[in-house]
Design an enzyme around this catalytic site. Structure first.
Site, PDB file in Angstrom:
ATOM      1  N   ASP A  77      10.526  25.007  -0.149  1.00  0.00           N
ATOM      2  CA  ASP A  77       9.810  25.124  -1.409  1.00  0.00           C
ATOM      3  C   ASP A  77       8.977  23.887  -1.713  1.00  0.00           C
ATOM      4  OD1 ASP A  77      12.265  23.683  -1.856  1.00  0.00           O
ATOM      5  OD2 ASP A  77      11.987  23.951  -4.014  1.00  0.00           O
ATOM      6  N   GLU A 138      15.053  23.443  -3.207  1.00  0.00           N
ATOM      7  CA  GLU A 138      15.449  22.039  -3.238  1.00  0.00           C
ATOM      8  C   GLU A 138      14.827  21.320  -4.419  1.00  0.00           C
ATOM      9  OE1 GLU A 138      15.292  17.720  -2.557  1.00  0.00           O
ATOM     10  OE2 GLU A 138      13.601  19.095  -2.748  1.00  0.00           O
TER      11      GLU A 138
END
Length: 368
Positions: A77, A138
């Site tokens: 991400d 994350e």
């Protein structure tokens, strides 16, 4: 090593959007690319449990059984604004066009992994088992790492490729963090007719915040007010105010003292003004401390020195998936990956650092 191919790989990857929660398209592309390199790739069920449309992506390629298995971890991400990234290749670096992030965090290490493995395969190098963990979420709380089942891993030594800085550096210490959510309830009243009958929750919260030790507390500890919301109209004394806070420290006892000081400021202001306080404190992530005797540190040193790099180790003020994986029992290290000004539209990566990172990944693989 083919620098032109590495640059093309990187620019292709950053053009695929994968803001937190929307990683699936990018994850499918990674699955395709690593399967082409001989990895067995699979998704876990994280998408059913965390705020993402994708599960974590796990890969393994079996190697020589006498060699040590190694694990590389990256997150899929990105922060925002990460849609419509148009990488710009300049004289010595790659940037975005200035309207988005670049997403070198964390796609530079992913591109470097691909090039390192591809180039070693072209040389018919004999390699050990390589495992890959690509996590979701994350950037918004290490959601994927928290859900990932490390018992499926064959190895124990993990390199979490997720840090700024020149390749050759590595992070061996990272903070633990706590989040405070506080709601102060006062008493509503007409702000123009009878303000003295009211208790402004916003005013009480402001007084509490003013009394808190905040921002840089010491070299190991920070604290911040993240958000404040409250009130309903300009002519009503605010009955309620909610705020969120964060504290971080490399030392757990310092974190506990900082959180206690922030809560005491809230409690004192509420007692003074006869307001009500509701709050909760949650640990965001555990601390990380890597021993110099760690197998990951020793392997990193050997690999870096083989390239003529001087390995250096330091602490950071940010948490990452490494904090979570270390708590789960893995031997982790966070190598620097060359990205600069991450999380901003000024983000860039030097071409030399991108190439050095790929060479360092190669050296870690061949040294293991």
């Amino acid at each position: 090593m083919n620098l032109e191919r590495l640059i093309n790989e990187f620019t292709e990857l950053v053009a695929i959007e994968s803001e937190s929660g929307n990683e699936l398209t990018f994850a499918k592309e990674l699955k395709r690319r690593f399967e082409a390199l001989g990895f067995t790739m699979s998704f876990d069920d994280a998408a059913d449990h965390v705020p993402s449309n994708s599960g974590n992506l796990y890969g393994i390629r079996q190697g020589e059984p006498e060699r040590r298995p190694i694990i590389f971890s990256c997150h899929m991400d990105t922060v925002t604004p990460g849609v419509g990234i148009k990488p710009q290749i300049k004289a010595d670096r790659i940037t975005s066009d200035g309207t988005t992030i670049l997403a070198s965090d964390d796609k530079a290490p992913i591109a470097s992994l691909i090039e390192a493995i591809r180039s070693l395969d072209e040389e018919n190098a004999e390699l050990g088992t390589i495992e890959l963990v690509f996590s979701v979420g994350e950037e918004v709380g290490m959601h994927g790492a928290r859900h990932f089942d490390v018992s499926r891993l064959q190895g124990k030594t993990m390199f979490v490729l997720d840090s700024s800085g020149t390749p050759g550096k590595a992070i061996v210490q990272a903070p633990t963090a706590a989040r405070i959510k506080a709601t102060i309830t006062g008493r509503a009243a007409h702000a123009g007719l009878q303000p003295e009958k009211g208790i402004s929750a916003i005013s009480v919260m402001s007084e509490a915040i003013t009394a808190m030790p905040l921002l840089r507390i010491d070299q190991e500890t920070t604290a911040n007010v993240g958000t404040i919301t409250g009130g309903s109209a300009t002519n009503i004394v605010a009955e309620q105010c909610e705020a969120t806070f964060e504290a971080r420290s490399l030392q757990k006892d310092k974190l506990d003292r900082q959180v206690a000081a922030m809560v005491e400021a809230l409690e004192t202001a509420c007692r003074k003004h006869d307001a009500t306080l509701d709050y909760e404190v949650n640990t965001s992530y555990p601390p990380l401390l890597v021993s110099q005797d760690s197998p990951a540190v020793k392997l990193f040193k050997e690999a870096a020195e083989s390239l003529g790099l001087t390995p250096t180790f330091s602490a950071t003020g940010g948490g990452s998936d490494a904090n979570i994986y270390a708590e789960k029992g893995l031997e982790v290290l966070i190598p620097a990956c060359g990205m600069s000004d991450a999380h901003s539209v000024n983000e860039y990566i030097l071409l030399d650092d991108l190439e050095s990172l790929a060479q360092l990944v190669r050296a870690i693989i061949t040294t293991a």
